[in-house]
Design an enzyme around this catalytic site. Structure first.
Site, PDB file in Angstrom:
ATOM      1  N   ARG A 108       0.878  -1.180   0.000  1.00  0.00           N
ATOM      2  CA  ARG A 108       0.000   0.000   0.000  1.00  0.00           C
ATOM      3  C   ARG A 108       0.904   1.214   0.000  1.00  0.00           C
ATOM      4  O   ARG A 108       1.681   1.419   0.943  1.00  0.00           O
ATOM      5  CB  ARG A 108      -0.909  -0.002   1.225  1.00  0.00           C
ATOM      6  CG  ARG A 108      -1.615   1.315   1.430  1.00  0.00           C
ATOM      7  CD  ARG A 108      -2.753   1.241   2.407  1.00  0.00           C
ATOM      8  NE  ARG A 108      -3.866   0.490   1.857  1.00  0.00           N
ATOM      9  CZ  ARG A 108      -5.098   0.494   2.350  1.00  0.00           C
ATOM     10  NH1 ARG A 108      -5.387   1.232   3.404  1.00  0.00           N
ATOM     11  NH2 ARG A 108      -6.053  -0.219   1.801  1.00  0.00           N
ATOM     12  N   HIS A 135      -7.102   0.546  -6.695  1.00  0.00           N
ATOM     13  CA  HIS A 135      -7.311  -0.348  -5.538  1.00  0.00           C
ATOM     14  C   HIS A 135      -7.972  -1.637  -6.054  1.00  0.00           C
ATOM     15  O   HIS A 135      -9.136  -1.913  -5.779  1.00  0.00           O
ATOM     16  CB  HIS A 135      -8.204   0.369  -4.513  1.00  0.00           C
ATOM     17  CG  HIS A 135      -8.182  -0.247  -3.152  1.00  0.00           C
ATOM     18  ND1 HIS A 135      -7.405  -1.344  -2.814  1.00  0.00           N
ATOM     19  CD2 HIS A 135      -8.865   0.080  -2.012  1.00  0.00           C
ATOM     20  CE1 HIS A 135      -7.608  -1.637  -1.530  1.00  0.00           C
ATOM     21  NE2 HIS A 135      -8.489  -0.804  -1.031  1.00  0.00           N
ATOM     22  N   GLN A 138      -9.926  -4.176  -3.819  1.00  0.00           N
ATOM     23  CA  GLN A 138     -11.258  -3.693  -3.461  1.00  0.00           C
ATOM     24  C   GLN A 138     -12.257  -4.015  -4.570  1.00  0.00           C
ATOM     25  O   GLN A 138     -13.367  -4.491  -4.320  1.00  0.00           O
ATOM     26  CB  GLN A 138     -11.203  -2.174  -3.207  1.00  0.00           C
ATOM     27  CG  GLN A 138     -12.538  -1.594  -2.786  1.00  0.00           C
ATOM     28  CD  GLN A 138     -12.961  -2.079  -1.416  1.00  0.00           C
ATOM     29  OE1 GLN A 138     -12.183  -2.042  -0.468  1.00  0.00           O
ATOM     30  NE2 GLN A 138     -14.188  -2.564  -1.287  1.00  0.00           N
ATOM     31  N   ASP A 230     -17.357   6.861  -1.917  1.00  0.00           N
ATOM     32  CA  ASP A 230     -16.108   6.726  -1.161  1.00  0.00           C
ATOM     33  C   ASP A 230     -15.799   8.114  -0.590  1.00  0.00           C
ATOM     34  O   ASP A 230     -16.427   9.117  -0.981  1.00  0.00           O
ATOM     35  CB  ASP A 230     -14.983   6.232  -2.100  1.00  0.00           C
ATOM     36  CG  ASP A 230     -13.654   6.000  -1.389  1.00  0.00           C
ATOM     37  OD1 ASP A 230     -13.639   5.901  -0.145  1.00  0.00           O
ATOM     38  OD2 ASP A 230     -12.611   5.921  -2.084  1.00  0.00           O
ATOM     39  N   CYS A 269     -16.385   1.411   0.124  1.00  0.00           N
ATOM     40  CA  CYS A 269     -15.225   0.549   0.410  1.00  0.00           C
ATOM     41  C   CYS A 269     -14.799   0.627   1.870  1.00  0.00           C
ATOM     42  O   CYS A 269     -14.125  -0.286   2.352  1.00  0.00           O
ATOM     43  CB  CYS A 269     -14.066   0.932  -0.503  1.00  0.00           C
ATOM     44  SG  CYS A 269     -13.617   2.667  -0.357  1.00  0.00           S
ATOM     45  N   ARG A 297     -13.518  -9.020   0.907  1.00  0.00           N
ATOM     46  CA  ARG A 297     -12.082  -8.750   0.723  1.00  0.00           C
ATOM     47  C   ARG A 297     -11.290 -10.005   1.066  1.00  0.00           C
ATOM     48  O   ARG A 297     -10.340 -10.375   0.381  1.00  0.00           O
ATOM     49  CB  ARG A 297     -11.631  -7.587   1.628  1.00  0.00           C
ATOM     50  CG  ARG A 297     -12.175  -6.214   1.247  1.00  0.00           C
ATOM     51  CD  ARG A 297     -11.591  -5.731  -0.081  1.00  0.00           C
ATOM     52  NE  ARG A 297     -10.140  -5.669  -0.055  1.00  0.00           N
ATOM     53  CZ  ARG A 297      -9.430  -4.652   0.432  1.00  0.00           C
ATOM     54  NH1 ARG A 297     -10.026  -3.584   0.907  1.00  0.00           N
ATOM     55  NH2 ARG A 297      -8.105  -4.674   0.398  1.00  0.00           N
TER      56      ARG A 297
HETATM   57  N1   CP Z   1     -11.261  -0.588   1.990  1.00  0.00           N
HETATM   58  C1   CP Z   1     -10.000  -0.636   2.481  1.00  0.00           C
HETATM   59  O1   CP Z   1      -9.044  -0.842   1.744  1.00  0.00           O
HETATM   60  O2   CP Z   1      -9.900  -0.455   3.825  1.00  0.00           O
HETATM   61  P1   CP Z   1      -8.550  -0.194   4.630  1.00  0.00           P
HETATM   62  O3   CP Z   1      -8.038   1.149   4.201  1.00  0.00           O
HETATM   63  O4   CP Z   1      -8.950  -0.216   6.092  1.00  0.00           O
HETATM   64  O5   CP Z   1      -7.578  -1.273   4.291  1.00  0.00           O
HETATM   65  N1  NVA Z   2     -10.039   6.442  -1.659  1.00  0.00           N
HETATM   66  C1  NVA Z   2      -9.683   5.986  -0.319  1.00  0.00           C
HETATM   67  C2  NVA Z   2      -9.871   4.512  -0.225  1.00  0.00           C
HETATM   68  C3  NVA Z   2      -9.543   3.910   1.126  1.00  0.00           C
HETATM   69  C4  NVA Z   2      -9.719   2.413   1.146  1.00  0.00           C
HETATM   70  C5  NVA Z   2      -8.241   6.369  -0.020  1.00  0.00           C
HETATM   71  O1  NVA Z   2      -7.390   6.212  -0.896  1.00  0.00           O
HETATM   72  O2  NVA Z   2      -7.978   6.837   1.095  1.00  0.00           O
END
Ligand code: CP
Ligand code: NVA
Length: 311
Positions: A108, A135, A138, A230, A269, A297
């Site tokens: 990440r 992502h 997701q 989101d 999400c 997930r």
């Molecule tokens: N939806 C998602 O990726 O959640 P987190 O940021 O908690 O991993």
């Molecule tokens: N768009 C959000 C998604 C989190 C899972 C972010 O990138 O923070």
């Protein structure tokens, strides 16, 4: 397992064909059924996945760790503080070292380029656990959730209301590949990336899926089967929060907006900024399937990991 996915990177939903997406979803459904009756499926015995987190996470971290354990494998979780990716050591050097010890890397990151640099230098598969651009894990969970609820993708319309962000990008690319039509409502200046839209439109020409872009949430939502939102301020954009709050006023998913699609399910999400992009009543209401998405997930990532790291 003999899958064409073995050893492959997943940085973008562009990396998966329609058939590969369906292969992952089918295996996910099977593993989900097996897990429910506690039938062991230790497909990754002796395999290890390294997790790198430059940003916080609940769902992604827990589901990737639990996925590896339920598959009989192991994980090592590393934060930016632990390894100083690109600071203490170059991204390529981290990738080369990890490749000698583990069978795959899920990362990440802030910048999608970091993932590309990792993947270029790594000798093992690299999986995008969220970047500023996409992502994909997701989206796989979202597609499984939609298939469970509607039984099909063809003819299903998803309204995206809010920011044309990383989650939106992956959903556009992956959704259109399997035949979902998407209507994306964003404020001006917050539309999805042009190259992603173009790629999604090309896939849509093959599957018959349509993409509509609008600046009017009602237009997106009317008659849709799913309304997806989101956060307005993604991780890394915190300095813009006030500006974004002003720009996205009118894009909240609330009961008034949902009155335009009385049957639609609501997806998010998570994490949610309650009271910004979505109200408590909607997020906690009967149409919300956000916890099914969160649960899925686990199942889709188990399938993905079994196919990529297994065999
Ligand atoms: N939806 C998602 O990726 O959640 P987190 O940021 O908690 O991993
Ligand atoms: N768009 C959000 C998604 C989190 C899972 C972010 O990138 O923070």
């Amino acid at each position: 397992m003999g899958s064409g996915l073995r050893g492959r990177d997943l940085l973008s939903m562009e990396d998966l064909s329609r058939e590969e997406i369906l292969e992952i979803l089918d295996l996910a459904s099977q593993l989900k059924r097996e897990q429910r009756v506690r039938r062991p499926h230790r497909l990754l015995r002796g395999r290890t996945l390294a997790l790198i987190f430059e940003k916080p996470s609940l769902r992604t971290r827990v589901t990737l760790e639990v996925a590896m354990r339920q598959l009989g494998g192991d994980v090592v979780s590393l934060t930016q503080q632990d390894i100083g990716l690109g600071v203490r050591e170059s991204v390529a050097d981290v990738a080369r070292n990890l490749s000698r010890w583990v069978d795959g890397i899920a990362a990440r990151v802030f910048s999608h380029r970091t993932l590309e640099d990792l993947a270029r230098a790594a000798e093992v598969a690299v999986i995008n656990a969220l970047s500023d651009r996409e992502h994909p894990c997701q989206t796989l969970a979202d597609l499984l959730t939609i298939r469970e609820k509607f039984g099909t993708f063809q003819g299903t319309v998803v309204a995206w209301v809010g920011d044309g962000n990383n989650v939106c990008h992956s959903l556009l690319l992956g959704g259109v590949k399997v035949g979902l039509s998407l209507r994306v409502a964003t404020p001006e200046g917050y539309e999805p990336d042009r190259t992603i839209l173009e790629a999604a439109r090309n896939y849509g020409e093959r599957t018959g899926a349509r993409i509509l872009l609008t600046h009017r949430p009602e237009e997106a939502v009317r008659g849709a089967q799913v309304v997806y939102t989101d956060v307005w301020t993604s991780m890394g954009q915190e300095a813009e929060r006030e500006k974004r709050r002003r720009a996205f006023a009118g894009f909240q998913v609330n009961e008034a907006l949902l009155a335009h699609s009385p049957e639609a399910l609501v997806m998010h999400c998570l994490p949610a900024h309650r009271g910004e992009e979505i109200t408590d009543a909607v997020l906690d209401g009967p149409r919300s399937v956000v916890l099914d998405q969160a649960e899925n997930r686990l199942h889709v990532q188990k399938a993905l990991l079994a196919l990529v790291l297994g065999g």
